[in-house]
Design a protein around this motif. Structure first.
Motif, mmCIF file in Angstrom:
data_model
loop_
_atom_site.group_PDB
_atom_site.id
_atom_site.type_symbol
_atom_site.label_atom_id
_atom_site.label_comp_id
_atom_site.label_asym_id
_atom_site.label_seq_id
_atom_site.Cartn_x
_atom_site.Cartn_y
_atom_site.Cartn_z
ATOM 1 N N ALA A 126 -8.788 -3.068 -3.416
ATOM 2 C CA ALA A 126 -8.907 -2.300 -4.664
ATOM 3 C C ALA A 126 -10.111 -1.360 -4.612
ATOM 4 N N ASP A 127 -11.235 -1.870 -4.120
ATOM 5 C CA ASP A 127 -12.438 -1.031 -4.015
ATOM 6 C C ASP A 127 -12.217 0.089 -3.012
ATOM 7 N N ALA A 128 -11.522 -0.263 -1.903
ATOM 8 C CA ALA A 128 -11.281 0.735 -0.868
ATOM 9 C C ALA A 128 -10.384 1.857 -1.405
ATOM 10 N N LEU A 129 -9.371 1.479 -2.212
ATOM 11 C CA LEU A 129 -8.466 2.508 -2.763
ATOM 12 C C LEU A 129 -9.201 3.434 -3.734
ATOM 13 N N GLN A 130 -10.138 2.853 -4.463
ATOM 14 C CA GLN A 130 -10.935 3.660 -5.388
ATOM 15 C C GLN A 130 -11.782 4.676 -4.600
ATOM 16 N N GLN A 131 -12.343 4.179 -3.513
ATOM 17 C CA GLN A 131 -13.146 5.030 -2.629
ATOM 18 C C GLN A 131 -12.270 6.145 -2.025
ATOM 19 N N ARG A 147 -1.313 10.449 -5.464
ATOM 20 C CA ARG A 147 -1.062 10.792 -4.050
ATOM 21 C C ARG A 147 -1.215 9.592 -3.120
ATOM 22 N N LEU A 148 -2.075 8.643 -3.524
ATOM 23 C CA LEU A 148 -2.295 7.464 -2.676
ATOM 24 C C LEU A 148 -1.001 6.695 -2.420
ATOM 25 N N ASN A 149 -0.051 6.821 -3.393
ATOM 26 C CA ASN A 149 1.216 6.091 -3.260
ATOM 27 C C ASN A 149 2.305 6.917 -2.605
ATOM 28 N N GLU A 150 1.972 8.118 -2.147
ATOM 29 C CA GLU A 150 2.989 8.968 -1.522
ATOM 30 C C GLU A 150 2.957 8.827 0.001
ATOM 31 N N TYR A 151 4.019 9.334 0.629
ATOM 32 C CA TYR A 151 4.121 9.315 2.095
ATOM 33 C C TYR A 151 3.792 10.717 2.639
#
Ligand SMILES: Nc1ncnc2c1ncn2[C@@H]1O[C@H](COP(=O)(O)OP(=O)(O)OP(=O)(O)O)[C@@H](O)[C@H]1O
Ligand SMILES: [Mg+2]
Length: 333
Positions: A126-131, A147-151
């Motif tokens: 979770a922290d890494a995704l925020q970063q 965008r994090l959830n896109e391919y």
């Protein structure tokens, strides 16, 4: 300024069917903290192999036969494989030419971005995704959380290149090696990426090595330029010294082939006649001699060493490997 990187007499060769291909032939240079160096030269002159040798990111056929690389004083050339793996990704970030081949098409952008930091920094997902979202915003990608959830295929070429930059920066490396990062992009996006890297460099105080075959791209961007030919460094100086008073006939040739505002539309730009050197045998003289219009006898029999002369701008010495003194046009003793 404090030195970040020191490369001494690096040699890399490839084992090929009938012997060896000598790709890097005694490359030496250094880089200060926060400094940006441009590396230029024609295709096949050893830009990528020499920079990949720094972090030992080489195919199995390659061997580093001589030399040493010191990063922050630590010898990378002789470090263990696990130590080099730890250095890559944590202290050194890489940006490659083609984002489509470097990104995994089956993995979400977010997961790809955080793989490295979760491994190197041991932080929660979770922290890494925020970063990761923070860095996507920093490289100018709007709607970053989404965008994090896109391919990768859902992003444009320019956006994929920005993702690659975010990925390289995420661990806040002290050195970024960018290998032709804008070649596959159109000119407008290319200019945007150049501006982006310039501003991020100031913000994060990173050192950057920017590899390109396009000398004109480096204007207004880098502090220093290193010119390579046939696996050798043939010239290296601060930007203004290279542009305004180049000392190697090869660099002079490269500069003449850049269009300027005075170039008439439709006119042909001069190119350097002749072909790049054969790297299967090591040259007995200057590798550029066969194509050089300033050639003298000595050029055919002795390889000129890279020697420092005072720079015109006075900022740093200007290094050149040429038997001809291009300032006075005499032959060096
Ligand atoms: N895996 C390999 N096996 C054998 N030779 C290789 C390999 N990779 C590179 N070479 C050779 O090493 C030399 C230097 O290659 P390098 O990729 O460093 O060139 P470059 O300056 O980066 O060129 P470009 O501008 O085309 O990227 C070339 O002659 C190349 O053919
Ligand atoms: Mg290359």
């Amino acid at each position: 300024m404090a030195k970040l990187l020191e490369v001494n007499n690096l040699h890399t060769r490839f084992k090929v069917r009938n012997g060896y291909l000598h790709a890097v032939n005694g490359v030496s240079f250094s880089l200060d903290k926060g400094e940006m160096l441009g590396v230029v030269g024609e295709s096949g002159c050893g830009k990528s192999v020499s920079m990949m040798s720094l972090i030992r990111l080489l195919p199995p056929a390659a061997q580093i036969t001589e030399g040493e690389v010191l990063l922050d004083g630590e010898d990378i050339t002789h470090a263990s494989v696990s130590r080099v793996n730890a250095i890559r990704g944590s202290k050194v970030g890489m940006i490659f030419q083609d984002p489509m081949t470097s990104l995994n098409p089956f993995m979400k952008i977010g997961d790809q971005l955080i793989e490295g930091i979760v491994y190197h920094k041991k932080i929660t997902k979770a922290d890494a995704l925020q970063q990761a979202a923070k860095y996507l915003k920093m490289v100018g990608i709007s709607n970053a959380e989404h965008r994090l959830n896109e391919y990768p295929h859902q992003l444009s070429g320019g956006m994929r290149q920005r993702v690659m930059i975010a990925m390289a920066l995420l661990n806040e490396p002290s050195l970024v090696i960018a290998d032709e990062p804008t070649t596959a992009l159109d000119v407008t996006i290319q200019a945007q990426i150049v501006e982006l890297v310039k501003s991020l460099r100031e913000k994060l105080n990173m050192s950057i090595i920017w590899i390109t075959h396009d000398l004109s791209l480096l204007a207004g961007m880098v502090d220093r330029i290193m010119v390579m030919y046939g696996g050798y460094v043939v010239e290296e100086a601060v930007l203004d010294d290279i542009y305004k008073s180049p000392l190697h006939p090869y660099t002079i040739g490269l500069l003449k082939s850049i269009p300027s505002l005075k170039t008439e539309a439709g006119s042909r730009l001069p190119s350097i006649p002749g072909a790049p050197p054969n790297l299967f045998s090591q040259p007995t003289g200057c590798p550029f001699a066969p194509r050089c219009t300033y050639r003298v006898d000595r050029c055919q029999s002795e390889v000129p060493a890279l020697t420092a002369v005072p720079g015109e701008t006075g900022e740093r010495p200007h290094r050149v490997a040429c038997w001809v003194d291009m300032r006075g046009k005499g032959v060096k003793q």
